[in-house]
Design a protein around this motif. Structure first.
Motif, mmCIF file in Angstrom:
data_model
loop_
_atom_site.group_PDB
_atom_site.id
_atom_site.type_symbol
_atom_site.label_atom_id
_atom_site.label_comp_id
_atom_site.label_asym_id
_atom_site.label_seq_id
_atom_site.Cartn_x
_atom_site.Cartn_y
_atom_site.Cartn_z
ATOM 1 N N CYS A 154 -0.956 -3.096 14.194
ATOM 2 C CA CYS A 154 -0.294 -4.452 13.806
ATOM 3 C C CYS A 154 0.800 -4.904 14.915
ATOM 4 O O CYS A 154 0.903 -4.078 15.789
ATOM 5 C CB CYS A 154 0.568 -4.348 12.598
ATOM 6 N N ILE A 196 1.680 2.717 2.113
ATOM 7 C CA ILE A 196 1.136 1.733 2.802
ATOM 8 C C ILE A 196 2.348 1.084 3.611
ATOM 9 O O ILE A 196 2.826 0.231 2.920
ATOM 10 C CB ILE A 196 0.472 0.590 2.079
ATOM 11 N N CYS A 219 2.206 -1.248 6.219
ATOM 12 C CA CYS A 219 1.859 -2.557 6.407
ATOM 13 C C CYS A 219 0.266 -2.829 6.719
ATOM 14 O O CYS A 219 -0.369 -1.892 6.855
ATOM 15 C CB CYS A 219 2.553 -3.004 7.765
ATOM 16 N N ALA A 220 -0.075 -3.927 6.717
ATOM 17 C CA ALA A 220 -1.432 -4.289 7.038
ATOM 18 C C ALA A 220 -1.664 -5.370 7.601
ATOM 19 O O ALA A 220 -0.914 -6.416 7.083
ATOM 20 C CB ALA A 220 -2.534 -3.889 6.027
ATOM 21 N N ILE A 236 -9.360 -5.389 8.306
ATOM 22 C CA ILE A 236 -7.873 -5.017 8.161
ATOM 23 C C ILE A 236 -7.731 -4.012 8.794
ATOM 24 O O ILE A 236 -8.379 -2.917 8.728
ATOM 25 C CB ILE A 236 -7.737 -5.124 6.530
ATOM 26 N N ILE A 277 -4.789 -1.050 8.993
ATOM 27 C CA ILE A 277 -3.473 -0.662 7.893
ATOM 28 C C ILE A 277 -2.814 0.442 8.605
ATOM 29 O O ILE A 277 -3.345 1.633 9.125
ATOM 30 C CB ILE A 277 -4.260 -0.346 6.469
ATOM 31 N N GLY A 317 -2.305 4.829 11.869
ATOM 32 C CA GLY A 317 -2.616 3.627 11.382
ATOM 33 C C GLY A 317 -4.206 3.435 11.886
ATOM 34 O O GLY A 317 -4.588 4.016 12.882
ATOM 35 N N LEU A 323 -9.138 -0.281 8.270
ATOM 36 C CA LEU A 323 -9.434 0.233 6.992
ATOM 37 C C LEU A 323 -10.780 0.196 6.597
ATOM 38 O O LEU A 323 -11.366 -0.566 6.531
ATOM 39 C CB LEU A 323 -8.621 -0.886 6.059
#
Lengths: 135, 135, 135
Positions: free
Chosen positions: B69, C67, C69-70, C85, C87, C97, C100
């Motif tokens: 991200c 979790i 963030c994503a 996605i 994540i 991370g 996903l």
């Protein structure tokens, strides 16, 4: 949609979460999405959910650490806004993220909030023991 | 609000930050929010703030690494846009995030930018030694 | 712009990715940006790109994990929506991370999706071996 996108800075030595709450209060933001936060912290406390219902452990992290990113929301429980933020921190030697309990800003925290054109609401969920979003 | 949400791809072998700058220049984006970036890099350089005013250390990370991200903004200093991005990278064995200095794309970088309907501005802050957002 | 910002919860024991797909299908979202996801998982599988074209390795992570963030998108390939996605997960002792693949929700996953007012599209890229965004 986002009726307004707010961007503001939290300054050195200030506590991050309470200053976001103060900004929301002063600008009448009762429902919104935390689009992002970047900056750095001199210390932070993160919560980690260990088991249900609602058993957390808190860990303190000394800085300096980068605020890599953050996400979350502003939503109403009864008529009071609850700010729920998860934040990612990183230094050269450690990288952790979790539920933001509190953090003291080092250089800056640049916060972007998208104010919603409808209300988000929370209520206590007896299964998780937490204030959860209502669809 | 976001007057336009731009979504574009940076391609294999291209440098991420300079290609985001080029996209913003070509599309006249002077103020915006980096909503997200996902993809992968073959290498990246991150900066970590060590102390104030403005003392950074740079670390190079070899890939392949996932771009998990990224967040940040496009804002004007005087009349020139400054792009400020923090990025989270991860492989199976390492996970780090920080200030994006440069990165070379492996498979793709999918970038989403929300263009603002007002101007964000930065100026030098003598305390932090950095170009900080003006409220 | 975002013609609508959708915010919804995925509940304990539910699979995250398939429930996001179901929400999009039921609400007619064919193109959008995953603005954020926060919550916790009891387990998750992430994919890591190892080399081109398109060679991934999958790793399973036991929870509980936050979790953090994503980010990602909903885009059309031919006429079918693809949800992509990345994540970020973290506990007190591990932080990783990636892409996903699947995840089972522990307490909640609070998902924010900005629905776009135009179509995002993907097509197979023979160089990367993946379905890549078309500009």
């Amino acid at each position: 949609m986002f009726k307004k996108v707010h961007v503001f800075r939290v300054r050195p030595g200030e506590e991050l979460l309470s200053n976001i709450a103060r900004y929301c209060r002063e600008h009448g933001i009762s429902s919104g999405i935390i689009i992002g936060i970047i900056g750095s912290v001199e210390r932070a406390r993160l919560n980690f959910l260990m088991e249900l219902p609602g058993k957390y452990e808190s860990v303190d992290y000394p800085g300096p650490l980068e605020i890599v990113c953050a996400q979350g929301s502003v939503a109403l429980k009864d008529d009071s806004p609850i700010i729920h933020i998860h934040i990612q921190l990183s230094g050269q030697d450690i990288c952790r993220g979790g539920h933001l309990a509190e953090a003291t800003v080092l250089s800056t925290a640049e916060v972007a909030i998208g104010e919603l054109d409808y209300h988000l609401r929370r209520q206590l969920d007896s299964y998780t023991g937490l204030n959860e979003l209502i669809d």
